[in-house]
Write a protein that holds these residues in place. Structure first.
Motif, PDB file in Angstrom:
ATOM      1  N   TRP A  14       0.838  -1.208   0.000  1.00  0.00           N
ATOM      2  CA  TRP A  14       0.000   0.000   0.000  1.00  0.00           C
ATOM      3  C   TRP A  14       0.869   1.254   0.000  1.00  0.00           C
ATOM      4  N   ASN A  15       1.924   1.244   0.805  1.00  0.00           N
ATOM      5  CA  ASN A  15       2.808   2.407   0.886  1.00  0.00           C
ATOM      6  C   ASN A  15       3.504   2.651  -0.449  1.00  0.00           C
ATOM      7  N   GLN A  16       3.902   1.569  -1.114  1.00  0.00           N
ATOM      8  CA  GLN A  16       4.516   1.706  -2.432  1.00  0.00           C
ATOM      9  C   GLN A  16       3.504   2.265  -3.437  1.00  0.00           C
ATOM     10  N   TYR A  17       2.286   1.774  -3.387  1.00  0.00           N
ATOM     11  CA  TYR A  17       1.241   2.249  -4.304  1.00  0.00           C
ATOM     12  C   TYR A  17       0.982   3.734  -4.113  1.00  0.00           C
ATOM     13  N   LYS A 186     -13.556  -1.193  15.047  1.00  0.00           N
ATOM     14  CA  LYS A 186     -14.507  -0.879  13.976  1.00  0.00           C
ATOM     15  C   LYS A 186     -14.007   0.269  13.113  1.00  0.00           C
ATOM     16  N   ASN A 187     -13.519   1.327  13.742  1.00  0.00           N
ATOM     17  CA  ASN A 187     -13.042   2.485  12.997  1.00  0.00           C
ATOM     18  C   ASN A 187     -11.769   2.177  12.223  1.00  0.00           C
ATOM     19  N   LEU A 188     -10.872   1.401  12.830  1.00  0.00           N
ATOM     20  CA  LEU A 188      -9.633   1.037  12.139  1.00  0.00           C
ATOM     21  C   LEU A 188      -9.922   0.191  10.903  1.00  0.00           C
ATOM     22  N   LYS A 189     -10.829  -0.739  11.020  1.00  0.00           N
ATOM     23  CA  LYS A 189     -11.221  -1.537   9.854  1.00  0.00           C
ATOM     24  C   LYS A 189     -11.723  -0.627   8.735  1.00  0.00           C
ATOM     25  N   LYS A 190     -12.615   0.285   9.096  1.00  0.00           N
ATOM     26  CA  LYS A 190     -13.210   1.186   8.102  1.00  0.00           C
ATOM     27  C   LYS A 190     -12.146   2.038   7.425  1.00  0.00           C
ATOM     28  N   GLN A 191     -11.206   2.570   8.214  1.00  0.00           N
ATOM     29  CA  GLN A 191     -10.158   3.420   7.663  1.00  0.00           C
ATOM     30  C   GLN A 191      -9.290   2.660   6.665  1.00  0.00           C
ATOM     31  N   TRP A 192      -8.901   1.426   7.029  1.00  0.00           N
ATOM     32  CA  TRP A 192      -8.012   0.682   6.141  1.00  0.00           C
ATOM     33  C   TRP A 192      -8.741   0.123   4.928  1.00  0.00           C
ATOM     34  N   GLU A 193     -10.024  -0.136   5.063  1.00  0.00           N
ATOM     35  CA  GLU A 193     -10.810  -0.513   3.890  1.00  0.00           C
ATOM     36  C   GLU A 193     -10.871   0.655   2.902  1.00  0.00           C
ATOM     37  N   MET A 194     -11.032   1.856   3.430  1.00  0.00           N
ATOM     38  CA  MET A 194     -11.083   3.042   2.577  1.00  0.00           C
ATOM     39  C   MET A 194      -9.724   3.325   1.943  1.00  0.00           C
ATOM     40  N   ARG A 195      -8.652   3.195   2.733  1.00  0.00           N
ATOM     41  CA  ARG A 195      -7.313   3.479   2.212  1.00  0.00           C
ATOM     42  C   ARG A 195      -6.909   2.500   1.118  1.00  0.00           C
ATOM     43  N   SER A 196      -7.286   1.257   1.273  1.00  0.00           N
ATOM     44  CA  SER A 196      -6.860   0.230   0.311  1.00  0.00           C
ATOM     45  C   SER A 196      -7.799   0.099  -0.884  1.00  0.00           C
ATOM     46  N   LYS A 197      -8.970   0.722  -0.824  1.00  0.00           N
ATOM     47  CA  LYS A 197      -9.999   0.534  -1.855  1.00  0.00           C
ATOM     48  C   LYS A 197      -9.505   0.928  -3.245  1.00  0.00           C
TER      49      LYS A 197
END
Length: 228
Positions: A14-17, A186-197
């Motif tokens: 993700w960081n590379q992307y 719950k919030n961490l899941k949501k944040q990383w789902e959004m970041r990786s989407k």
């Protein structure tokens, strides 16, 4: 021609992307290899030395003297070295080698398991860094945040997770300013789902030219496949 989509990810991917989607296409889709830099090779070597000491003990190598006290303390407390976490898309745990189901893989340099009899059962996750100290670097803090999520999901009896960076060359420990709890899951899941989407939906992987192009193995001036 559009590229295939990524089916799984990690923090480093993700960081590379985020730095350059096209570089991710070259490395993750096209499987092109980059030569290892001296700094990367040294970092790999020091990580291996840390892992060996935590697993087998013995004399601390001279290269690790700056963090001798930290290593001894971690080993005394039963630290796990190179802990592997893998999760499906719904964040349920799976095996690291579950190539059909694993959606994200997270490897932590050091994990201290929660003690059942502790007043506040706590997981600790620590990451070794080499080179200069970069206090407050955003990618480092995000990495620790993702590690915290992995710890909370894997050890649901833990009430909280503490994370830190251990800078091997300087003997400096930087703790994440936030202690993560089960209420944060719950919030961490949501944040990383959004970041990786965006990354996981990408089929084009456009180049992102910038200063980092000067060091990219795939740059045009290096006879690489990139147009820049």
């Amino acid at each position: 021609m559009a590229a295939d989509k990524l089916k799984a990810w990690s923090f480093s991917r993700w960081n590379q992307y985020e730095g350059c989607p096209q570089k991710t296409k070259f490395t993750a889709i096209m499987k092109l290899k980059e030569p290892k830099s001296p700094a990367l090779e040294r970092g790999t070597e020091l990580h291996a030395l840390c892992e060996k000491y935590l697993k087998t003990g013995g004399r601390i190598p001279k290269e690790l003297k700056p963090i001798e006290a930290q290593l001894k303390d971690l080993r005394k407390r039963g630290a796990l070295a190179e802990a592997e976490f893998a999760f499906r898309k719904d964040w349920t745990p799976t095996r690291w080698d579950d190539w059909a189901e694993a959606w994200i893989r997270i490897k932590a340099d050091v994990v201290i398991l929660p003690k059942a009899d502790a007043e506040v059962p706590t997981v600790e996750v620590h990451d070794f860094k080499t080179g200069k100290v970069r206090e407050g670097a955003s990618e480092y803090m995000l990495q620790l945040e993702l590690y915290a999520l992995a710890g909370l999901l894997t050890y649901p009896t833990a009430e909280q997770v503490k994370t830190s960076l251990i800078f091997v060359d300087h003997g400096v420990v930087i703790e994440h300013e936030k202690i993560f709890t089960q209420k944060d899951v719950k919030n961490l899941k949501k944040q990383w789902e959004m970041r990786s989407k965006k990354m996981l939906a990408d089929t084009v992987f456009k180049p992102k030219p910038g200063n980092s192009c000067r060091w990219c193995h795939f740059r045009k001036s290096n006879n690489g496949p990139c147009e820049f």
